[in-house]
Design an enzyme around this catalytic site. Sequence first.
Site, PDB file in Angstrom:
ATOM      1  N   ILE A  27      15.858   9.937  15.641  1.00 64.15           N
ATOM      2  CA  ILE A  27      15.888  11.448  14.849  1.00 64.15           C
ATOM      3  C   ILE A  27      17.007  12.551  14.798  1.00 64.15           C
ATOM      4  O   ILE A  27      17.902  12.618  15.844  1.00 64.15           O
ATOM      5  CB  ILE A  27      15.455  12.488  16.044  1.00 64.15           C
ATOM      6  CG1 ILE A  27      14.065  12.107  16.320  1.00 64.15           C
ATOM      7  CG2 ILE A  27      14.572  14.148  15.295  1.00 64.15           C
ATOM      8  CD1 ILE A  27      13.592  12.968  17.132  1.00 64.15           C
ATOM      9  N   VAL A  87      19.950  11.361   8.438  1.00 65.64           N
ATOM     10  CA  VAL A  87      21.093  11.274   9.686  1.00 65.64           C
ATOM     11  C   VAL A  87      21.123   9.870  10.800  1.00 65.64           C
ATOM     12  O   VAL A  87      21.716   9.137  10.470  1.00 65.64           O
ATOM     13  CB  VAL A  87      21.356  12.381  10.004  1.00 65.64           C
ATOM     14  CG1 VAL A  87      22.826  12.695  10.342  1.00 65.64           C
ATOM     15  CG2 VAL A  87      21.705  13.427   9.026  1.00 65.64           C
ATOM     16  N   CYS A  88      20.375  10.348  12.373  1.00 62.68           N
ATOM     17  CA  CYS A  88      20.281   9.388  13.305  1.00 62.68           C
ATOM     18  C   CYS A  88      20.491   8.110  12.737  1.00 62.68           C
ATOM     19  O   CYS A  88      20.750   7.590  13.520  1.00 62.68           O
ATOM     20  CB  CYS A  88      20.100  10.671  13.842  1.00 62.68           C
ATOM     21  SG  CYS A  88      20.937  12.237  14.200  1.00 62.68           S
ATOM     22  N   THR A  89      19.110   7.772  12.571  1.00 59.88           N
ATOM     23  CA  THR A  89      18.648   6.201  11.890  1.00 59.88           C
ATOM     24  C   THR A  89      19.544   5.937  10.630  1.00 59.88           C
ATOM     25  O   THR A  89      20.040   5.268  11.194  1.00 59.88           O
ATOM     26  CB  THR A  89      16.778   6.336  11.531  1.00 59.88           C
ATOM     27  OG1 THR A  89      16.624   7.348  13.152  1.00 59.88           O
ATOM     28  CG2 THR A  89      16.592   4.919  10.957  1.00 59.88           C
TER      29      THR A  89
END
Length: 238
Positions: free
Chosen positions: A133, A137-139
């Site tokens: 999540i 961004v994070c992935t």
Amino acid sequence: MQLTLRSLALTLLGSFVAYSAAYTFERIDKNNSMLLIVDHQIGLFQLVRDFNPEEYRNNILAHAAMGQIFNLPTVLTSSAETGPNGPIPKEIVAMHPNAPYIKRQGEVNAWDSPEFRAAVKATGKKQVILAGIVTDVCTAFLAMSLVQEGYTVYANADASGTFNAQVAANANARMRDAGVHVISQFAVASDLMRDWRNTPGPVELLPMFDRYLTPLAFVVRGHAAAVQNGTIIPGESL
């Protein structure tokens, strides 16, 4: 005009043949894979709007459970969890009590954290299954960084969530352009298993699906009920 169209058709056909010849279907190998749980945090969870909350909760728990079932080296990471992002859900932490849990204090892209990079490299695996999540961004940042480092990356689209479906679609397209395999949770589990006669197989996976994947759960339950106590009613048999 006719010659131009013929030339264009031949060019497109040649491109298709070249692409087909170059493509290699790289299967997920449970003996060469790791699982990354990226910023699945109870505060960030509230940003996810491309899944309903109950469905997405099941998806992130199932993502974590696959690491447990297939005995995959697993790394957990969170971002500034003492603030509004919050911690990783206790159910996920409990599934992986001995896994590295990298609590990043500022790095947006987990790959920018030396401690996280070291934990990933310490697994010795070259295939990465990840979800996080938010998707864009994070992935995505981590997935593209890992491809650049030479890893084969499988992004679990069902366990990555973001603000809306359009943002998710754009992020998934960006990852695919970078060489990331963006696939479903069921596809990840199926490729890790490969064959229903394998171990882990139905004995290990069906309870997970029963808990987290309702449509398949009720197909299996319906079959079991029919075998155990089923009666064909008039007009039902074909």
